[in-house]
Design a protein around this motif. Structure first.
Motif, PDB file in Angstrom:
ATOM      1  N   ASP A   9      82.904  16.432  18.219  1.00 44.41           N
ATOM      2  CA  ASP A   9      82.077  15.648  17.287  1.00 44.41           C
ATOM      3  C   ASP A   9      82.602  14.213  17.253  1.00 44.41           C
ATOM      4  O   ASP A   9      82.807  13.623  16.207  1.00 44.41           O
ATOM      5  CB  ASP A   9      82.078  16.269  15.875  1.00 44.41           C
ATOM      6  N   ASP A  13      89.940  10.646  16.317  1.00 41.14           N
ATOM      7  CA  ASP A  13      90.969  11.526  16.905  1.00 41.14           C
ATOM      8  C   ASP A  13      90.423  12.315  18.087  1.00 41.14           C
ATOM      9  O   ASP A  13      91.119  12.571  19.072  1.00 41.14           O
ATOM     10  CB  ASP A  13      91.591  12.452  15.857  1.00 41.14           C
ATOM     11  N   ASP A  14      89.122  12.656  18.028  1.00 39.36           N
ATOM     12  CA  ASP A  14      88.503  13.302  19.187  1.00 39.36           C
ATOM     13  C   ASP A  14      88.637  12.412  20.428  1.00 39.36           C
ATOM     14  O   ASP A  14      88.957  12.884  21.520  1.00 39.36           O
ATOM     15  CB  ASP A  14      87.007  13.531  18.959  1.00 39.36           C
ATOM     16  N   ASN A  38      81.841  14.813  12.373  1.00 38.55           N
ATOM     17  CA  ASN A  38      82.401  13.566  11.812  1.00 38.55           C
ATOM     18  C   ASN A  38      81.302  12.535  11.580  1.00 38.55           C
ATOM     19  O   ASN A  38      81.311  11.796  10.594  1.00 38.55           O
ATOM     20  CB  ASN A  38      83.407  12.957  12.793  1.00 38.55           C
ATOM     21  N   HIS A  80      86.635   8.386   8.926  1.00 38.48           N
ATOM     22  CA  HIS A  80      86.765   7.758  10.260  1.00 38.48           C
ATOM     23  C   HIS A  80      86.051   6.424  10.376  1.00 38.48           C
ATOM     24  O   HIS A  80      86.177   5.745  11.401  1.00 38.48           O
ATOM     25  CB  HIS A  80      86.207   8.697  11.331  1.00 38.48           C
ATOM     26  N   LEU A 122      86.672  20.804  19.418  1.00 39.79           N
ATOM     27  CA  LEU A 122      87.306  19.768  18.591  1.00 39.79           C
ATOM     28  C   LEU A 122      86.478  19.414  17.353  1.00 39.79           C
ATOM     29  O   LEU A 122      86.831  18.494  16.615  1.00 39.79           O
ATOM     30  CB  LEU A 122      87.531  18.494  19.426  1.00 39.79           C
ATOM     31  N   MET A 148      90.490  23.399  17.454  1.00 41.25           N
ATOM     32  CA  MET A 148      91.078  22.645  16.345  1.00 41.25           C
ATOM     33  C   MET A 148      90.231  23.033  15.142  1.00 41.25           C
ATOM     34  O   MET A 148      89.064  22.642  15.027  1.00 41.25           O
ATOM     35  CB  MET A 148      91.004  21.132  16.550  1.00 41.25           C
ATOM     36  N   ASN A 158      91.675  19.695   3.979  1.00 42.78           N
ATOM     37  CA  ASN A 158      91.563  18.225   4.043  1.00 42.78           C
ATOM     38  C   ASN A 158      90.185  17.733   3.628  1.00 42.78           C
ATOM     39  O   ASN A 158      89.919  16.541   3.642  1.00 42.78           O
ATOM     40  CB  ASN A 158      91.916  17.692   5.431  1.00 42.78           C
ATOM     41  N   GLU A 164      89.500  23.156   5.749  1.00 44.39           N
ATOM     42  CA  GLU A 164      89.605  22.084   6.758  1.00 44.39           C
ATOM     43  C   GLU A 164      88.191  21.707   7.199  1.00 44.39           C
ATOM     44  O   GLU A 164      87.290  22.550   7.244  1.00 44.39           O
ATOM     45  CB  GLU A 164      90.447  22.627   7.930  1.00 44.39           C
ATOM     46  N   PHE A 165      87.992  20.445   7.609  1.00 47.26           N
ATOM     47  CA  PHE A 165      86.640  19.937   7.818  1.00 47.26           C
ATOM     48  C   PHE A 165      85.841  20.730   8.854  1.00 47.26           C
ATOM     49  O   PHE A 165      84.655  21.046   8.605  1.00 47.26           O
ATOM     50  CB  PHE A 165      86.689  18.467   8.254  1.00 47.26           C
ATOM     51  N   ASN A 166      86.364  21.028  10.029  1.00 45.38           N
ATOM     52  CA  ASN A 166      85.557  21.681  11.066  1.00 45.38           C
ATOM     53  C   ASN A 166      85.035  23.047  10.605  1.00 45.38           C
ATOM     54  O   ASN A 166      83.905  23.420  10.913  1.00 45.38           O
ATOM     55  CB  ASN A 166      86.363  21.849  12.361  1.00 45.38           C
ATOM     56  N   TRP A 189      94.980  22.332  10.722  1.00 50.03           N
ATOM     57  CA  TRP A 189      95.364  21.003  10.233  1.00 50.03           C
ATOM     58  C   TRP A 189      96.817  20.963   9.795  1.00 50.03           C
ATOM     59  O   TRP A 189      97.453  19.907   9.831  1.00 50.03           O
ATOM     60  CB  TRP A 189      94.442  20.590   9.074  1.00 50.03           C
ATOM     61  N   PRO A 239      94.804  15.567  14.673  1.00 52.27           N
ATOM     62  CA  PRO A 239      94.528  17.006  14.843  1.00 52.27           C
ATOM     63  C   PRO A 239      93.929  17.373  16.205  1.00 52.27           C
ATOM     64  O   PRO A 239      94.401  18.328  16.854  1.00 52.27           O
ATOM     65  CB  PRO A 239      93.563  17.327  13.698  1.00 52.27           C
ATOM     66  N   ASP A 240      92.904  16.644  16.637  1.00 52.13           N
ATOM     67  CA  ASP A 240      92.308  16.990  17.939  1.00 52.13           C
ATOM     68  C   ASP A 240      93.278  16.741  19.092  1.00 52.13           C
ATOM     69  O   ASP A 240      93.365  17.573  20.013  1.00 52.13           O
ATOM     70  CB  ASP A 240      91.012  16.211  18.144  1.00 52.13           C
TER      71      ASP A 240
HETATM   72  O1  RIB Z   1      89.952  18.447  10.082  1.00 47.86           O
HETATM   73  C1  RIB Z   1      90.166  17.681  11.243  1.00 47.86           C
HETATM   74  C2  RIB Z   1      89.019  17.857  12.189  1.00 47.86           C
HETATM   75  O2  RIB Z   1      87.826  17.397  11.578  1.00 47.86           O
HETATM   76  C3  RIB Z   1      89.186  17.006  13.458  1.00 47.86           C
HETATM   77  O3  RIB Z   1      88.536  17.637  14.521  1.00 47.86           O
HETATM   78  C4  RIB Z   1      88.479  15.733  13.106  1.00 47.86           C
HETATM   79  O4  RIB Z   1      87.973  15.046  14.242  1.00 47.86           O
HETATM   80  C5  RIB Z   1      87.317  16.271  12.298  1.00 47.86           C
HETATM   81  O5  RIB Z   1      86.321  16.736  13.214  1.00 47.86           O
END
Ligand code: RIB
Ligand code: CA
Length: 307
Positions: A9, A13-14, A38, A80, A122, A148, A158, A164-166, A189, A239-240
């Motif tokens: 996404d 960090d990706d 993201n 981001h 990711l 991830m 997070n 965690e977001f993903n 994470w 993270p990625d």
């Molecule tokens: O929680 C971190 C993840 O969520 C990472 O993959 C970051 O890029 C966001 O997609």
């Protein structure tokens, strides 16, 4: 040579994780499939295309899911930046993707090379879940699936205290994937905030490389760095990239095998991992979860890719 298929996404960090794979001498990146997360799908596609061009790669980029399986998209642009890449003025538009549909590319790539493909996820797991629902046989054919996602065995959330977001962005997709029988290796994470934080010292070391890619990596992280410092981390975490490091070199990881479920719904349980450390669920373990990854090994791989 390792053959990677990367679902992303694409945000800051990706993009660094993509650079690590595209620049690694022992990795062939078969294709990139893009998922909303993201940022919206179209922006994630442009961010991926920009990063691929910057690396001088001809890998194909394919759009995937524009929305989560059963929800409207909630992005992480607050983390981001509006463009996902630090709002640092990059020209992130006007490039053309290769077409196709992400989930179909995932199915075709894996079934076209049984036992040879490492799928690296990711972002939210929407494309992976759709691919599995269309062709469950990919679970047997894929060599490795490095994800991830999640908070790890003991990590905080997070995007909410426990998620965690993903996993939170598309919990239904995550719930499908963890029960799919795929050979999953989860990098949560917790590993990122424990072993992949760009402290001021590491930030200065990266800046001292003084290359186009090191400058790119620092610029696109400027918004997420402010966010991370604001929540009390010693710098932006990656993270990625540390998940990509595990995909490239799993020997630097400590892992444990256990059963993980993912909670759905819209309350505080959304996207929360049920980590069955002691087997109380009575369910067979369904994945390997990274409990530690060597920080030195990670930053070594990162610095090699940005040099
Ligand atoms: O929680 C971190 C993840 O969520 C990472 O993959 C970051 O890029 C966001 O997609
Ligand atoms: Ca991501």
């Amino acid at each position: 040579m390792r053959r990677f298929l990367i679902d992303t996404d694409t945000a800051s960090d990706d993009a660094v994780a993509l650079v690590m794979a595209l620049r690694h001498p022992d990795v062939i990146v078969e294709a990139l499939t893009i998922v909303c997360g993201n940022v919206g799908l179209d922006q994630a596609v442009q961010n991926a295309l920009y990063t691929v061009e910057l690396c001088g790669s001809d890998v194909t980029v394919h759009p995937g899911a524009r929305q989560p399986l059963m929800r409207t998209l909630e992005t992480a642009q607050n983390v981001h930046g509006e463009d996902g890449m630090g709002d640092c003025g990059l020209e992130l538009s006007g490039r053309s993707h290769a077409g196709g549909r992400g989930a179909d590319v995932i199915v075709d790539t894996i079934l076209g090379a049984p036992g040879e493909i490492t799928l690296v996820a990711l972002g939210p797991l929407t494309n992976i879940a759709v691919a599995y629902l269309r062709a469950p046989e990919i679970a047997e054919a894929v060599e490795r699936v490095v994800v991830m996602g999640g908070t790890g065995v003991h990590g905080p959330g997070n995007v909410s205290p426990m998620a965690e977001f993903n996993f939170w962005a598309d919990p239904e997709a995550a719930a499908i994937v963890v029960e799919s029988g795929m050979p999953l290796e989860l990098v949560g994470w917790d590993i990122s905030i424990e072993n992949a934080v760009v402290t001021q010292e590491r930030h200065d070391t990266i800046r001292a490389l003084d290359t186009p890619l090191s400058a790119f990596a620092l610029s696109i992280a400027q918004v997420v760095r402010r966010f991370a410092l604001g929540i009390g981390l010693a710098g932006d975490d990656l993270p990625d990239p540390i998940a990509m490091a595990h995909a490239i070199d799993p020997s630097a990881a400590e892992t444990t095998r256990l059963h993980v479920g993912v909670m759905v719904g819209d309350g505080p349980q959304r996207g929360v991992m049920e980590v069955d450390r002691f087997g109380f669920s009575g369910k067979e373990p369904n994945l390997d979860i990274v409990t530690r990854y060597s920080s030195d090994n990670f930053f070594g791989l990162l610095m090699d890719s940005l040099g």
